[in-house]
Motif scaffolding. Sequence first.
Motif, PDB file in Angstrom:
ATOM      1  N   HIS A 430       0.813  -1.218   0.000  1.00 21.37           N
ATOM      2  CA  HIS A 430       0.000   0.000   0.000  1.00 21.37           C
ATOM      3  C   HIS A 430       0.848   1.270   0.000  1.00 21.37           C
ATOM      4  O   HIS A 430       0.807   2.042   0.962  1.00 21.37           O
ATOM      5  CB  HIS A 430      -0.904   0.024   1.245  1.00 21.37           C
ATOM      6  N   PRO A 431       1.563   1.529  -1.093  1.00 22.33           N
ATOM      7  CA  PRO A 431       2.343   2.773  -1.100  1.00 22.33           C
ATOM      8  C   PRO A 431       1.436   4.003  -0.980  1.00 22.33           C
ATOM      9  O   PRO A 431       1.850   5.040  -0.456  1.00 22.33           O
ATOM     10  CB  PRO A 431       3.062   2.727  -2.461  1.00 22.33           C
ATOM     11  N   GLU A 432       0.204   3.865  -1.418  1.00 19.09           N
ATOM     12  CA  GLU A 432      -0.715   5.019  -1.391  1.00 19.09           C
ATOM     13  C   GLU A 432      -1.175   5.357   0.034  1.00 19.09           C
ATOM     14  O   GLU A 432      -1.810   6.376   0.257  1.00 19.09           O
ATOM     15  CB  GLU A 432      -1.920   4.748  -2.303  1.00 19.09           C
ATOM     16  N   TRP A 433      -0.863   4.510   0.997  1.00 18.62           N
ATOM     17  CA  TRP A 433      -1.248   4.794   2.377  1.00 18.62           C
ATOM     18  C   TRP A 433      -0.237   5.711   3.089  1.00 18.62           C
ATOM     19  O   TRP A 433      -0.477   6.139   4.203  1.00 18.62           O
ATOM     20  CB  TRP A 433      -1.362   3.498   3.179  1.00 18.62           C
ATOM     21  N   ALA A 434       0.915   5.946   2.464  1.00 19.94           N
ATOM     22  CA  ALA A 434       1.907   6.808   3.125  1.00 19.94           C
ATOM     23  C   ALA A 434       1.555   8.271   2.874  1.00 19.94           C
ATOM     24  O   ALA A 434       1.062   8.633   1.810  1.00 19.94           O
ATOM     25  CB  ALA A 434       3.294   6.502   2.594  1.00 19.94           C
TER      26      ALA A 434
END
Length: 807
Positions: A430-434
């Motif tokens: 989940h790179p989009e959660w950073a």
Amino acid sequence: MIDIRENDGGRTLFVLNTENTTYTFRLLENGQIEHLYYGPRIDVLSSDGLLEHHAFPPGNSSIYSSECGSFSPEDMRYEYSAPGKGDIRESMIEAVYADGSRSLDLIYDSHEVKNGKPELKGMPSSYGKEDEVQSLIINLKDKNGPLLCRLIYSVFESSDVICRRTVLENIAEEPLRIEKAMSMQLDMDPGSYVFHTFTGAWAREMKKSDIPLKAGKISVSSRTGSSSNRANPFFMISEKGTTEDYGLCYGFNLVYSGNHYEAAERSAYGKIRVLSGIQPEGFEWILDKGECFETPEAVLCVSDEGFGSLSRRFHRFIKEHIVRGKWQHKNRPVLLNSWEAAYFDISESRLLGLAKKAKAAGIELFVMDDGWFGKRDDDSTSLGDWYVNKKKLPHGIKGLADKIGELGLKFGIWVEPEMVNEESELYKAHPEWALRIPGKDHSTGRNQMFLDLSINEVQEYIINCMKELFSSADISYVKWDMNRNFTDVYSAALPAERQGEVAHRYILGLYRIMKELTKAFPNILFEGCASGGNRFDPGILSYFPQIWASDDSDAIARVQIQEGYSYGYPQCTYTAHVSDVPNHQTLRRTPLETRFNVAASAVLGYECNLSDLSSEELDVIKEQISLYKKWRSVLQFGEYYRCRSFSDATDKNSLESDDNKDAEWVIVSPDKKKAVCVVLQQLVHPNTQWLMIKPKGLDPDKKYRIRSRVFKTNLKDFGGLVNYVAPVHVKQDGAIHNILAKFVKMETEKEDHLMSGSALMKAGMRLKSAFSGCGYSEEMRFYPDHASRMYFIESQEEKDERTDKPE
Ligand code: GLA
């Protein structure tokens, strides 16, 4: 408590009384609200004499309207403020309408009084029963635009605290942009005031500074994303000359853990405006039709009996109306934390080795700190991967926890759930959660990134993941860490025009997580941490009853850090550990006794490598812990009095000296039957043998027995002086010296006195002479650099009770 006089010369007068304080304001002819007074309790007959009389506005100032031509808003004491109508001081509320206009003309519309408090959604706030707190809601309306504003005052009568917050509501069809929404404003009469801030950095939190408010504006704030160690949201304003025991002082805090801002501005006419709330820099909030924006709650308190009384009012308030849950009034366990003993290098056998020593020493809770999960061998990886590292803990967390349990210890664990390392399974998935700007470089701190807690799915993930972890073994304690500051604040889940909301939405997300988890695990003792005290505030304390005050466990540094906290927070909220020497933060060596005396004045824990300590040292620690347990409820929950501070720089013999600084504090049981007094010196000033203690807060009419803690000194601390008495020459650090030190144990001086409370507090108790180059005897006080003493004070009627028996 809340007294409203509808016809005070034709206008409404509001009087908010607590047991010892009064806050009052009144409507003006134009519908604005004039602040009249906040201070020690007074009898308000009417507003007569409290109102300002303005015959004409000051030259070169603006007036509100021709009907109100006798005063300028710039020179009024207001309950709230906004730009555009002549008040050019810093404002409390700023918003931009769809047409781009920024003038707000907020006018009184109505009010209501409620027992208890109106709910604050999504954020923690103080709480109280319906008979403990009463609230006043003032409804304001913008004369020129579709904005409603509510000022909410909650009066805690017996705590002498008034909480304030603000609610903004958009009643337009179009969205409205809020640029600033402070929680409180206090306009004070002209006078000589000092602004006291508590600023710092990692390992040196809460340094008090005293800044005279002569002209212009002074502010402290945080943009770290947290309440921060750079400037705590707690601050004070005092009348010049205020001391620990005398004088007028105000204290303020925010029930909030994010970016905050506090300012005091002296106007052109000498009045002081005090503001506190969410940091307006970088903040914007779009309010759609019918939506409300609620500010966090501000806590206000005043005392005319000096800083000490102000602090104790804050302490009581935090203990009774902020901290909640099972652990609120419950004695906190003595713990051993693995961090400084092992850092990342942990294994089941190493931890069990420490735990066995801990149990033998009387420690009650064993805490496994960082390093147990993913591939976490240093701080570059694995945050987010909250599954056990089987190489280190082959039997899992449950296996370890069970073994710790069999030893008779409770088990606790370290987590940092708000974070993710780039090198982690979670980031890959989940790179989009950073929290970062997609497609742009991201600045990090400690190699890690924030998870974007403004996203519901991320909140859910953390809640579920932690629920699974906390129920996977018998976990009694959780240390919840947070080890970096915001950079590149941006949420991929929000549109461009809402990016100013991210920092606040993060905190709202965090609060949701904390609320759910503390509700699901009511028995777990949660301890907040953020590289030490980088997020120490009443918001966190509303969920977690205690916070790791600082990564600095050096006793001398801690005296100042803990003293800083003591101004606004009770000692049951800050934790302190006895650690190894040389200290890992300062490389200073302080006596074990002093490390204990300082840490025992907060919630005591140990963080040393017990496996490497000598049996003598372990015996000392065992004695310390058993003593602490006997006095724990006084030490953790008693009333705190500062008696002497390093910063007073008073010399004990009235001789000029820069190097010798003493600190002294006393903690007194609420019934005044027991007290513990600690005195500590920074560096020896030669040939100044004399010292006394002068505790405070006792009952002047009680008879007290005061005893010193007697402990053994190390012969080697006298160096070559041993040769004055030794029949053969003893070489320093040689074999004979070491053998002698092992077998010849000298006890420290015994103090045992009977005095009245009045004598102790007014005359003080004189201690035995300190060693000063000569005159060694049993009557002498061994008092080198960083030495300290603990004195136990018991009222005579109580002498056979509890303190001589285990808890
Ligand atoms: C922070 C905390 C420390 C320790 C480490 C672990 O620095 O303040 O007490 O838990 O993290 O990485």
